[in-house]
Write an enzyme that holds these catalytic residues in place. Sequence first.
Site, mmCIF file in Angstrom:
data_model
loop_
_atom_site.group_PDB
_atom_site.id
_atom_site.type_symbol
_atom_site.label_atom_id
_atom_site.label_comp_id
_atom_site.label_asym_id
_atom_site.label_seq_id
_atom_site.Cartn_x
_atom_site.Cartn_y
_atom_site.Cartn_z
ATOM 1 N N TRP A 127 0.877 -1.187 0.000
ATOM 2 C CA TRP A 127 0.000 0.000 0.000
ATOM 3 C C TRP A 127 0.911 1.232 0.000
ATOM 4 O O TRP A 127 1.789 1.341 0.878
ATOM 5 C CB TRP A 127 -0.839 -0.067 1.272
ATOM 6 C CG TRP A 127 -1.859 1.016 1.451
ATOM 7 C CD1 TRP A 127 -2.749 1.482 0.538
ATOM 8 C CD2 TRP A 127 -2.114 1.734 2.666
ATOM 9 N NE1 TRP A 127 -3.549 2.446 1.099
ATOM 10 C CE2 TRP A 127 -3.183 2.620 2.407
ATOM 11 C CE3 TRP A 127 -1.562 1.715 3.947
ATOM 12 C CZ2 TRP A 127 -3.693 3.478 3.375
ATOM 13 C CZ3 TRP A 127 -2.074 2.557 4.905
ATOM 14 C CH2 TRP A 127 -3.122 3.433 4.618
ATOM 15 N N ALA A 210 -6.411 -4.791 7.314
ATOM 16 C CA ALA A 210 -7.423 -3.796 6.953
ATOM 17 C C ALA A 210 -8.636 -4.421 6.266
ATOM 18 O O ALA A 210 -9.572 -3.707 5.928
ATOM 19 C CB ALA A 210 -6.795 -2.731 6.050
ATOM 20 N N LYS A 243 -13.337 -1.105 6.131
ATOM 21 C CA LYS A 243 -13.896 -1.948 5.073
ATOM 22 C C LYS A 243 -14.894 -2.957 5.624
ATOM 23 O O LYS A 243 -15.998 -3.082 5.110
ATOM 24 C CB LYS A 243 -12.782 -2.702 4.329
ATOM 25 C CG LYS A 243 -11.545 -1.886 4.027
ATOM 26 C CD LYS A 243 -11.779 -0.873 2.935
ATOM 27 C CE LYS A 243 -10.828 0.292 2.942
ATOM 28 N NZ LYS A 243 -9.433 0.133 3.090
HETATM 29 C C1 LIG Z 1 -3.210 -2.143 3.538
HETATM 30 C C2 LIG Z 1 -4.031 -1.052 4.136
HETATM 31 N N1 LIG Z 1 -3.774 -0.645 5.377
HETATM 32 C C3 LIG Z 1 -4.478 0.313 5.966
HETATM 33 C C4 LIG Z 1 -5.501 0.946 5.294
HETATM 34 C C5 LIG Z 1 -6.200 2.050 6.055
HETATM 35 O O1 LIG Z 1 -7.518 2.222 5.934
HETATM 36 P P1 LIG Z 1 -8.314 3.301 6.778
HETATM 37 O O2 LIG Z 1 -7.365 4.330 7.284
HETATM 38 O O3 LIG Z 1 -9.295 3.865 5.821
HETATM 39 O O4 LIG Z 1 -8.945 2.560 7.910
HETATM 40 C C6 LIG Z 1 -5.800 0.579 3.991
HETATM 41 C C7 LIG Z 1 -6.854 1.266 3.221
HETATM 42 O O5 LIG Z 1 -6.839 1.417 2.042
HETATM 43 C C8 LIG Z 1 -5.045 -0.456 3.399
HETATM 44 O O6 LIG Z 1 -5.302 -0.876 2.151
#
Ligand SMILES: Cc1ncc(COP(=O)(O)O)c(C=O)c1O
Length: 394
Positions: A127, A210, A243
């Site tokens: 990511w 996540a 999610k």
């Molecule tokens: C691998 C990963 N980690 C963390 C997140 C963090 O998501 P959020 O901050 O929206 O909870 C995401 C979201 O796209 C992700 O894909």
Amino acid sequence: MLETLQPAKPDAILALMEAFKADPRDTKIDLGVGVYRDADGRTPVMRAVKAAEARLVERQDTKSYVGLAGDPAFSDALSALVLGDARPAGRLAMVATPGGTGAVRQGLDLILQAAPGATLWLPDPTWPNHPAIASHIGMPVRRYRYFDDATGGVDFDGMMADLRGVPAGDVVLLHGCCHNPSGADLSLPQWREVAALLGETGATPFVDIAYQGFGDGLEEDAAGLRHLIGAVPEAIVAASCSKNFGIYRERTGLLMAMAPSADRLKVTQGALAALNRLNYSFPPDHGARVVTEILSDAELRADWEGELSSIRNGMLDLRRQLAEALRTRTGSDRFGFLAAHRGMFSRLGASPEQVETMRRDHGVYMVGDSRLNIAGLNARTVPVLADAIVAAGV
Ligand SMILES: Cc1ncc(COP(=O)(O)O)c(C=O)c1O
């Protein structure tokens, strides 16, 4: 002062969203942005979330501050969901955070404070916010091999060879499940090998989870992480509810730090609470309470799990449909990996030119590294995508 400010690096996914919006073709397909969509292209509020929110509105009689670590009932409920029976008694420091991103940020800040020289080892690819946050706070980053474009699976031999070289005291980031952007996950036996290796080398695992529940099931998706927790002396875990509860904008996450001994718990917990104080003081509360309400009420929980299963099964079905459509068109199984991948994303292995061709000629929008959001598809658009992939010569 602001005259000297340099423009921020544009976010590739946001730029893609803009380009999609500006495209006049009504046949265009958005496979870029990382949110779940149902067959009608909506990102609905889950039934249990609506019900829990109604209860909270009815019952809540104050909006006063909670503790710096957030509501302990939330930490308790979410850590149980993520770690299950593997939760280490008396050694788990926890703070609520603004989403999974907040948990990643606080976890890296904690490492920087505890071990300022530590290098963060990230899977290649990962990511994009992982390296971005690390470099923002001045943490050195290195990569280990992870995804094999040729097979569409994990390059496990390469990964193990690289992890064997990670020195004690460095940090290895692993995706708990539904790897973003590739969709390729470790099997449970592979998790066991990684856990044994990290136990031997003394590198600290940092697991970012996540998408629990988006792969094979809530328990199945956490099985590797749970094994790992039992095999190493300390670990960091960042969990997101964006999610699996569909509460993206509520910013709901949890950072867990497993201390090496009960003696170190208090100081670790204190350090996490202080980091919350420094960065934003009290973490957001609404989403955390919604999650707690759902997880601690049998009826709401059963309904949430049911809806989550339908979401997961819908994505698995789309994966099978796409792999089958490509098998029919190419007469080969070379896209079979799309059905084997898990979660919302798959990396197709297309070149940037092929990604551009699909966008230009077919109105198919995916991220430049050929990550596509499976949840952006439906039964009507699967054949359109399959045609675009074949026509672009992927
Ligand atoms: C691998 C990963 N980690 C963390 C997140 C963090 O998501 P959020 O901050 O929206 O909870 C995401 C979201 O796209 C992700 O894909």
